[in-house]
Design a protein around this motif. Structure first.
Motif, PDB file in Angstrom:
ATOM      1  N   ALA A 267       8.084  -7.259 -12.316  1.00  0.00           N
ATOM      2  CA  ALA A 267       8.204  -5.816 -12.550  1.00  0.00           C
ATOM      3  C   ALA A 267       6.919  -5.269 -13.168  1.00  0.00           C
ATOM      4  CB  ALA A 267       9.394  -5.537 -13.461  1.00  0.00           C
ATOM      5  N   TRP A 268       6.316  -6.043 -14.066  1.00  0.00           N
ATOM      6  CA  TRP A 268       5.078  -5.583 -14.710  1.00  0.00           C
ATOM      7  C   TRP A 268       3.955  -5.464 -13.682  1.00  0.00           C
ATOM      8  CZ3 TRP A 268       3.563  -3.005 -18.646  1.00  0.00           C
ATOM      9  CH2 TRP A 268       2.208  -2.997 -19.006  1.00  0.00           C
ATOM     10  N   GLN A 269       3.855  -6.431 -12.772  1.00  0.00           N
ATOM     11  CA  GLN A 269       2.812  -6.357 -11.757  1.00  0.00           C
ATOM     12  C   GLN A 269       3.026  -5.160 -10.843  1.00  0.00           C
ATOM     13  OE1 GLN A 269       0.021  -8.403 -11.816  1.00  0.00           O
ATOM     14  NE2 GLN A 269      -0.618  -6.706 -10.509  1.00  0.00           N
ATOM     15  N   LYS A 270       4.274  -4.880 -10.511  1.00  0.00           N
ATOM     16  CA  LYS A 270       4.567  -3.690  -9.707  1.00  0.00           C
ATOM     17  C   LYS A 270       4.192  -2.419 -10.467  1.00  0.00           C
ATOM     18  CE  LYS A 270       8.218  -5.303  -6.577  1.00  0.00           C
ATOM     19  NZ  LYS A 270       7.927  -6.720  -6.653  1.00  0.00           N
ATOM     20  N   THR A 271       4.433  -2.437 -11.783  1.00  0.00           N
ATOM     21  CA  THR A 271       4.081  -1.282 -12.619  1.00  0.00           C
ATOM     22  C   THR A 271       2.576  -1.075 -12.644  1.00  0.00           C
ATOM     23  OG1 THR A 271       6.039  -1.609 -14.016  1.00  0.00           O
ATOM     24  CG2 THR A 271       4.225  -0.335 -14.951  1.00  0.00           C
ATOM     25  N   VAL A 272       1.822  -2.142 -12.856  1.00  0.00           N
ATOM     26  CA  VAL A 272       0.360  -2.062 -12.889  1.00  0.00           C
ATOM     27  C   VAL A 272      -0.184  -1.529 -11.568  1.00  0.00           C
ATOM     28  CG1 VAL A 272      -1.758  -3.450 -13.002  1.00  0.00           C
ATOM     29  CG2 VAL A 272       0.087  -3.853 -14.651  1.00  0.00           C
ATOM     30  N   ASN A 273       0.323  -2.047 -10.469  1.00  0.00           N
ATOM     31  CA  ASN A 273      -0.147  -1.606  -9.149  1.00  0.00           C
ATOM     32  C   ASN A 273       0.190  -0.138  -8.893  1.00  0.00           C
ATOM     33  OD1 ASN A 273      -1.036  -4.215  -8.729  1.00  0.00           O
ATOM     34  ND2 ASN A 273       0.726  -4.813  -7.484  1.00  0.00           N
ATOM     35  N   PHE A 274       1.400   0.253  -9.265  1.00  0.00           N
ATOM     36  CA  PHE A 274       1.854   1.634  -9.070  1.00  0.00           C
ATOM     37  C   PHE A 274       0.989   2.604  -9.873  1.00  0.00           C
ATOM     38  CE2 PHE A 274       4.514   5.138 -10.668  1.00  0.00           C
ATOM     39  CZ  PHE A 274       4.951   5.711  -9.483  1.00  0.00           C
ATOM     40  N   LEU A 275       0.740   2.283 -11.127  1.00  0.00           N
ATOM     41  CA  LEU A 275      -0.074   3.171 -11.967  1.00  0.00           C
ATOM     42  C   LEU A 275      -1.506   3.249 -11.475  1.00  0.00           C
ATOM     43  CD1 LEU A 275       1.302   2.110 -15.475  1.00  0.00           C
ATOM     44  CD2 LEU A 275       1.739   4.273 -14.280  1.00  0.00           C
ATOM     45  N   LYS A 276      -2.051   2.125 -11.068  1.00  0.00           N
ATOM     46  CA  LYS A 276      -3.426   2.125 -10.564  1.00  0.00           C
ATOM     47  C   LYS A 276      -3.545   3.004  -9.324  1.00  0.00           C
ATOM     48  CE  LYS A 276      -7.167  -0.933  -9.049  1.00  0.00           C
ATOM     49  NZ  LYS A 276      -7.592  -2.345  -8.838  1.00  0.00           N
ATOM     50  N   GLN A 277      -2.580   2.875  -8.422  1.00  0.00           N
ATOM     51  CA  GLN A 277      -2.606   3.644  -7.176  1.00  0.00           C
ATOM     52  C   GLN A 277      -2.529   5.143  -7.429  1.00  0.00           C
ATOM     53  OE1 GLN A 277       0.501   2.569  -4.441  1.00  0.00           O
ATOM     54  NE2 GLN A 277       0.056   4.225  -3.028  1.00  0.00           N
ATOM     55  N   ASN A 278      -1.756   5.539  -8.446  1.00  0.00           N
ATOM     56  CA  ASN A 278      -1.477   6.967  -8.638  1.00  0.00           C
ATOM     57  C   ASN A 278      -2.228   7.638  -9.781  1.00  0.00           C
ATOM     58  OD1 ASN A 278       0.782   7.539  -6.635  1.00  0.00           O
ATOM     59  ND2 ASN A 278       1.531   5.684  -7.655  1.00  0.00           N
ATOM     60  N   LEU A 279      -2.801   6.850 -10.672  1.00  0.00           N
ATOM     61  CA  LEU A 279      -3.518   7.451 -11.804  1.00  0.00           C
ATOM     62  C   LEU A 279      -5.025   7.198 -11.775  1.00  0.00           C
ATOM     63  CD1 LEU A 279      -1.125   6.768 -14.822  1.00  0.00           C
ATOM     64  CD2 LEU A 279      -1.281   8.815 -13.366  1.00  0.00           C
ATOM     65  N   GLN A 280      -5.444   6.146 -11.080  1.00  0.00           N
ATOM     66  CA  GLN A 280      -6.868   5.818 -11.054  1.00  0.00           C
ATOM     67  C   GLN A 280      -7.516   6.219  -9.743  1.00  0.00           C
ATOM     68  OE1 GLN A 280      -7.725   1.825 -12.361  1.00  0.00           O
ATOM     69  NE2 GLN A 280      -6.342   1.952 -14.094  1.00  0.00           N
ATOM     70  N   ARG A 281      -6.874   7.106  -9.033  1.00  0.00           N
ATOM     71  CA  ARG A 281      -7.433   7.591  -7.775  1.00  0.00           C
ATOM     72  C   ARG A 281      -8.627   8.504  -8.065  1.00  0.00           C
ATOM     73  NH1 ARG A 281      -2.754  10.425  -8.922  1.00  0.00           N
ATOM     74  NH2 ARG A 281      -2.952  12.697  -9.006  1.00  0.00           N
ATOM     75  N   GLU A 282      -9.528   8.562  -7.135  1.00  0.00           N
ATOM     76  CA  GLU A 282     -10.716   9.426  -7.260  1.00  0.00           C
ATOM     77  C   GLU A 282     -10.354  10.875  -6.991  1.00  0.00           C
ATOM     78  OE1 GLU A 282     -13.592   8.528  -8.365  1.00  0.00           O
ATOM     79  OE2 GLU A 282     -13.005   6.406  -8.521  1.00  0.00           O
TER      80      GLU A 282
END
Length: 282
Positions: A267-282
């Protein structure tokens, strides 16, 4: 009508109104009472979870609610400026060391992570006190608290993209924060928190939603998580809902007695991936 008979009718109506007056929040906390019956925080295992980078953390005053200053915990990557922000909402235990460690972990992934305090400095050591604190939260004041947390990250930390994450009691408030600011929050993560399954209410959401649930959770049953997923789909809201077999309520809490390591790590890995995709976008 005989006075005695009228008295019984009035009493019956009062009991009926009382039975029907329990709010969804109260019903949720009642279920949490049962899920956590006899539970207490234990030695913290969050310190053993991998952290991606060094961070710095400090107590900060981020809001003033009803004339009272509110202190939270802010963690950031070492040397980072204008990082994306995350509002971190504690479980029903309060803003304890576990939440600070999880906030550090989020900061290690590249975020200015602000752990809010909805209990005004109180931290529960037993399920009884946790239930008492959760019931004492005023909804309007909580929304004000979380709104000011958003403002702190946006204005003082310079975060352009801001998400919200919460577990249990905090999971419920993660969704409520998104509903209160559907055009501002950029990503919402809900770990086994109270849900809204009304499609019309969910239509306002303009951000993707990640939901993490346990199949054996009796407080937030898997059927309700599926109803939530269906409602989000019907509302046209991008979502990713995951229900873990063999996991119950609070399975991702490394400082609780219900921790399920394999499910929590996934679940944590899914959380990290989800946040990266949606918050660290250019």
């Amino acid at each position: 009508m005989h006075q005695f008979g009228r008295g019984f009718i009035v009493l019956g109506l009062m009991l009926l109104l009382t039975a029907c007056s329990d709010s969804p929040e109260e019903e949720f906390i009642d279920r949490m009472d049962q899920e956590h019956k006899g539970d207490t925080p234990v030695e913290n295992a969050a310190k053993d979870l991998t952290q991606s980078a060094e961070v710095s953390g400090q107590e900060v005053t981020y809001a003033t609610v009803n004339g009272e200053e509110i202190t939270g915990y802010l963690a950031k990557p070492e040397g980072a400026t204008n990082a994306p922000g995350i509002i971190v909402i504690h479980e029903w235990w309060g803003l304890n060391d576990n939440i600070r460690m999880m906030t550090d972990k989020l900061a290690g992934e590249g975020y200015s992570a602000l752990a809010v305090d909805l209990y005004n400095g109180k931290v529960a050591e037993s399920s009884d006190s946790a239930g008492t604190y959760a019931r004492s939260v005023n909804n309007e004041e909580a929304v004000d608290n979380l709104t000011q947390a958003y403002g702190f990250l946006a204005d003082k930390e310079g975060a352009d993209n801001i998400g919200v994450i919460g577990w249990c009691f905090g999971g419920a408030w993660s969704l409520q924060t998104a509903l209160a600011h559907p055009d501002k929050i950029d990503a919402t993560v809900i770990y086994y928190g109270r849900l809204v399954t009304d499609t019309e209410q969910l239509k306002s959401l303009q951000m993707p939603v990640l939901g993490i649930f346990g199949e054996e959770d009796e407080g937030i049953p898997a059927e309700q998580a599926k109803e939530f997923e269906t409602a989000l789909n019907n509302a046209g809201v991008e979502n990713s809902i995951h229900i873990y077999e063999g996991a119950g309520h609070a399975f991702a809490n490394p400082s609780g007695t219900r921790y399920v390591e394999k499910a929590a790590e996934d679940a944590w890995q899914k959380t990290v991936n989800f946040l990266k995709q949606n918050l660290q976008r250019e």
